[in-house]
Each structure stands twice: as structure tokens, then as C-alpha cells.
Design an enzyme around this catalytic site. Structure first.
Site: not given
Ligand code: UDP
Length: 313
Positions: A10, A75, A99, A145, A159, A186
Site C-alpha cells: 500500500g 486496510s 490474526n 472504518y 493482547y 481522497r
Molecule cells: N474532499 C473534497 N473533494 C474531493 C475529495 C475530498 O472536497 O474531491 C474533502 C472531503 O469531503 C473531506 C476532505 O476533503 O472534507 C478530506 O477528504 P479525504 O477523502 O481525503 O479524507 P478524510 O480526511 O475525509 O478521511
């Protein structure tokens, strides 16, 4: 040391493998390649101290020989991924962690859990300290998550307390850098891919929600120091420089010279309104803090994405 990294193909897992190998350790990366990618570890193929095992850690983990440490990073980690893989996400956080802890007990290995700022949910305490218990919606779409990681923390402490396994818990805040998947959904991959294509950046909601972005190599250094420390309780690792998502979009448009602007789209359910790590503890016990400024980190990340976009054309 001989070290197993689950999720080793990852984004974070592969950078950890690099770091551990550079420090002279033997590394076994384990991954089922659902969200990880063989490309991330292709440069390690053939190295004497590196091995890859294709395995889903939700199933019993069998490993021959001694083991000194397990870094449990398997994950899905992008909200888009874990919304598409809700049951796998719950299983890897619960069964997978069980595991991996069982293997640590069996081998007498140290165990480090990749936990997350998502254990704080939509936080009512700002910035977030490790002593905050969080504000998570257990039945919301992100709960798969958040609750899996909260269960994983509870299992790790159990553990430690019941079986004396030598454990560590890192709570990882938003991280970015090379090897993020272009289409993982993201904010960093989305914004950079959109900017490189000259399109508007999709800001969800009004963009007033905040995040604090840490460059991956800073994060890896913090995790390595935690592994080598004797701190059993959770430690936040992240960059405390906080931005609104709107400011972040403007920053990416400025760096890439994208004239596409911004397009507003609906805010996902339970999207946390603010997030910033309090890293007082990491500073004190690990003597760690991030050193790579956002500008420099973004330039490296954009260069990586540019190369990948060109390669895929
Ligand atoms: N976000 C956004 N536009 C995108 C993708 C994400 O505005 O195209 C926003 C999302 O709503 C959040 C923040 O960016 O407020 C970070 O999102 P990400 O999915 O990276 O991770 P998170 O911090 O929410 O787990």
C-alpha cells in the site's frame, strides 16, 4: 530485525518497507492487492532482504521462522474505498488485527497497529489529543472504518494486557505523497489529477471543513521512532498545519497553474468538520515533528502524479 508489514504494497506500507530495508532489517510485505499495488514494491523485487507474500490477513496468517516485529497496515484507507468495501474493511480491522496479534503472540514479536485520526470521528475537541475519546457515528457509512480501527485498538490493548504482547498504536492523520493511488478518491489524488487535467477541483460542501496534511516521509519517520520506543499507549502522528479544503484547492491550483477553478459538490455523510493533530506527545516522547513544508511535499507529489498520468496515457 525480521519484520512483517501487512498492507506492505500500500501507500504507507510500501514506504515503510523502504525505510526498514534502508535500516538493514529483513522485510516481509504481505498484501492482498485489493487497494495496494504491486507497482509500489516493484523496485524491491529481487532484493535479498525483501519478500512479498500475497495473502489476505483476514484469513489465518502462517509464517515460517522467527519474527521480531509486525507492522499492521492492511486496510482500505480512503473513504471512497471503504464505502465500496464496507465488509472487507470491518473484517480486516477486526479479524485481520486478531490474526496479526495472534501471530505476534506466537512469535514473541512486537506489534504496531496503524490506527487513525478517524477514531476521533467528527471531533468536539480541537486540536485532537490522544486522551480524547472521539465522536463516531457507529451506524453511519464511515463507521465501518472508524469502528474497525477502534476495535483494533481495543484488541491491541487486550493482547498487551492479557498476553503481555509488546504493542504500539499510531494514530495517523491525513497523509499525502508519492504512491497514493491516482483514483483512490481522497482529496489529494482527486485535486492533483483534476488540476493536471485542467479541470475544476471538486470541493465537497462549502470547503470550510479543515484537514492537516503530513508528507509521507515525515510520517514514516514518526512511525519508525514509535516502533523503536517503549510507548504502549496511542500516539498521534501528523502535521499540525491546518487548512480549509477550499484553501487547499486554491493552493493546488496555484502550484499547478490550473485555470480550471473550483466546483462545489455535496458534502459526504458524516464528513468531519475539523481535524488537526495535537502532537505534543510525539514531540515529547519521540522527539519527532514534521519537517517537510506543504509546498515542498506537494511539489514532489505533483511530480509523481504527472509521471503516472503520462505513463497511463
Ligand atoms: N474532499 C473534497 N473533494 C474531493 C475529495 C475530498 O472536497 O474531491 C474533502 C472531503 O469531503 C473531506 C476532505 O476533503 O472534507 C478530506 O477528504 P479525504 O477523502 O481525503 O479524507 P478524510 O480526511 O475525509 O478521511
Amino acid at each position: 530485525m525480521r519484520i512483517l508489514v501487512t498492507g506492505g504494497a500500500g501507500f504507507l506500507g510500501s514506504h515503510l518497507c523502504d525505510r526498514l530495508l534502508a535500516d538493514g532489517h529483513d522485510v516481509i510485505a504481505m498484501d492482498n492487492l485489493i487497494t495496494g499495488s504491486a507497482d509500489n514494491i516493484a523496485h524491491l523485487a529481487g532484493k535479498r532482504r525483501f519478500h512479498f507474500i500475497h495473502h489476505n490477513v483476514t484469513n489465518y496468517i502462517y509464517l515460517k521462522g522467527p519474527l521480531d516485529a509486525i507492522l499492521h497496515f492492511a486496510s482500505p484507507a480512503s473513504p471512497v474505498d471503504y464505502l465500496e468495501l464496507p465488509i472487507q474493511t470491518l473484517k480486516v480491522g477486526s479479524l485481520g488485527t486478531h490474526n496479526a496479534l495472534g501471530l505476534a503472540l506466537n512469535k514473541g514479536a512486537r506489534f504496531l497497529l496503524a490506527s487513525t485520526s478517524e477514531v476521533y470521528g467528527d471531533p468536539m475537541v480541537h486540536p485532537q489529543t490522544e486522551s480524547y475519546w472521539g465522536n463516531v457515528n457507529p451506524i453511519g457509512p464511515r463507521g465501518v472504518y472508524d469502528e474497525a480501527k477502534r476495535f483494533a485498538e481495543a484488541m491491541t490493548m487486550a493482547y498487551h494486557r492479557s498476553h503481555s504482547v509488546d504493542t504500539r498504536i499510531v494514530r495517523i492523520f491525513n497523509t499525502y505523497g508519492p504512491r497514493m493511488r491516482l483514483n483512490d478518491g481522497r482529496v489529494v489524488p482527486n485535486f492533483i489529477s483534476q488540476a493536471l487535467a485542467g479541470r475544476p477541483l471538486t470541493v465537497y460542501g462549502d470547503g470550510s471543513q479543515t484537514r492537516s496534511f503530513c508528507f509521507v516521509l515525515d510520517l514514516i519517520e514518526g512511525i519508525y521512532r514509535l516502533l523503536m520506543s517503549d510507548e504502549v499507549e496511542p500516539v498521534n502522528i501528523g502535521n499540525p498545519t491546518e487548512l480549509t479544503i477550499r484553501e487547499f484547492a486554491e493552493r493546488i491550483n496555484a502550484i499547478t497553474g490550473n485555470a480550471g477553478g473550483i466546483r462545489f459538490e455535496p458534502l459526504p455523510v458524516d464528513d468531519p468538520k475539523q481535524r488537526r493533530p495535537d502532537i505534543t506527545k510525539a514531540r515529547r516522547i519521540l522527539n519527532w515533528e514534521p519537517v517537510i513544508p506543504l509546498q515542498a511535499g506537494l511539489e514532489q507529489t505533483i511530480a509523481y502524479f504527472r509521471e503516472r498520468v503520462t505513463a497511463e496515457d
